[in-house]
Design an enzyme around this catalytic site. Structure first.
Site, PDB file in Angstrom:
ATOM      1  N   ALA A  32       0.822  -1.216   0.000  1.00  0.00           N
ATOM      2  CA  ALA A  32       0.000   0.000   0.000  1.00  0.00           C
ATOM      3  C   ALA A  32       0.851   1.258   0.000  1.00  0.00           C
ATOM      4  CB  ALA A  32      -0.922  -0.003   1.217  1.00  0.00           C
ATOM      5  N   GLU A  33       1.987   1.210   0.667  1.00  0.00           N
ATOM      6  CA  GLU A  33       2.811   2.414   0.812  1.00  0.00           C
ATOM      7  C   GLU A  33       3.592   2.746  -0.462  1.00  0.00           C
ATOM      8  OE1 GLU A  33       3.196   4.686   3.053  1.00  0.00           O
ATOM      9  OE2 GLU A  33       2.004   3.896   4.700  1.00  0.00           O
TER      10      GLU A  33
END
Length: 285
Positions: free
Chosen positions: A145-146
C-alpha cells in the site's frame, strides 16, 4: 554573384550539419533502452510490480528496482502470468545510477550512496517481522500500500522507501538511508509495532496512525475522516484478510490430501450377494 554563391554554400553546409545532428539524435533515442515495468500475477490474486525477472530453477527472481538491490524470489508455479504496469514510476533520486547513451564506463556518473543490502525482500521482511513480532503478511501488505514494493519511491510529502518513512520519523528510528530496503523495512516494522502497542493492538487505529499520524487518530478518537486514510486502512485490512483466507484454504487442502494419503489405497469390498452365496454353500466337501 559571388556573394550569393557563398551564401548558398553556407546554407547548404548548415543544412547538412542539422541533418546529421537530427540523425544522430534519432539513433540515440532508438538506442536508449525501453524500460517498462511489469506486474507478476499470483495465484492468490495479488500482484508484484517488478522491473525485470530471472528464472532460477523452480523459482523466479523479481527485481523490484532498476539497480537490482531489491528483489524477491517467488515459486514459478505460483505465478499465473505477467501484465504491463500502466502506472507511472516515481522519479529516481539523484544518487541513483542512470545510464547515459553513448557514454563510456568512466564517463558515467558514480553513485555516492552507500552499498544497499542484497538480501531478497522476503528475507528482509521475515527478519524484521521476527524482530518486532509482526506477521510478515501484514508487513508486506503495508509495503504494497505504501510504495508498491518500489524501494526508491518518494511521495509528494517527502516520505521515502518501501515503507514510506518521513525524514523525521526515519531519523528518530535510526534509519540513515531510507532507500536501503533492509534499513527501511526494519524502521517501518519497528514503527508499526510501536503504534500497535500504543493502541492496544487495535490494527485499524495503528494503520490509521501510520498513514495520518498519531495526533490525528487521537484528535478524532479513531480513524480520521480523511478519504485517503480510510481507503488506505481498508485496502490493507482487506488484502491481509484475503491472504489469511487463502492460507487457510490451502492448509485445509493439504490436510485433506495428507489424510487421504494416510489411509492408503482402498481395497475392493465383496458384494453382499457374493458373501451370502459363500456362506450358503458352506465349506467344500
Amino acid at each position: 554573384m559571388i556573394g550569393k554563391l557563398q551564401s548558398a554554400r553556407k546554407a547548404g553546409t548548415l543544412a547538412v550539419i542539422v541533418s546529421c545532428f537530427s540523425c544522430a539524435l534519432a539513433v540515440g533515442l532508438l538506442c536508449y533502452p525501453a524500460h517498462a515495468a511489469e506486474l507478476a500475477i499470483l495465484r492468490n490474486g495479488f500482484s508484484i510490480r517488478h522491473e525485470h525477472r530471472l528464472a532460477i530453477g523452480t523459482m523466479t527472481r523479481l527485481y523490484l528496482g532498476a539497480d537490482d538491490s531489491s528483489f524477491t524470489d517467488v515459486p514459478t508455479a505460483e505465478i499465473t502470468g505477467y501484465e504491463k504496469d500502466l502506472f507511472t514510476v516515481s522519479p529516481a533520486p539523484a544518487d541513483l545510477k542512470v545510464p547515459i547513451p553513448g557514454a563510456t564506463e568512466s564517463a558515467k556518473p558514480r553513485s555516492l550512496a552507500p552499498a544497499k543490502s542484497t538480501k531478497a525482500l522476503n528475507e528482509v521482511v521475515n527478519s524484521a517481522s521476527a524482530t518486532y513480532h509482526l506477521d510478515p503478511d501484514l508487513v508486506n501488505s503495508v509495503i504494497h500500500a505504501e510504495s508498491g514494493f518500489k524501494s526508491h519511491a518518494i511521495s509528494p510529502k517527502g516520505a521515502r522507501g518501501l515503507m514510506q518513512l518521513m525524514p523525521g520519523t526515519a531519523n528518530r528510528l535510526g534509519v540513515n538511508d531510507a532507500f536501503d530496503p533492509e534499513a527501511n523495512v526494519d524502521g517501518g516494522s519497528r514503527y508499526l509495532r510501536e503504534l500497535l502497542e500504543r493502541y492496544n493492538f487495535d490494527l485499524v487505529k495503528a494503520l490509521a496512525a501510520y498513514n495520518a499520524g498519531p495526533q490525528r487518530v487521537e484528535q478524532y478518537r479513531g480513524v480520521p475522516p480523511f478519504r485517503e486514510t480510510r481507503a488506505y486502512v481498508a485496502r490493507i485490512v482487506h488484502e491481509y484478510n484475503m491472504k489469511k483466507v487463502a492460507q487457510e484454504k490451502e492448509a485445509r487442502r493439504k490436510q485433506a490430501v495428507a489424510k487421504a494419503a494416510s489411509k492408503g489405497p482402498s481395497r475392493p469390498a465383496r458384494s453382499a450377494k457374493s458373501a451370502a452365496a459363500v456362506v450358503a454353500a458352506g465349506p467344500p466337501h
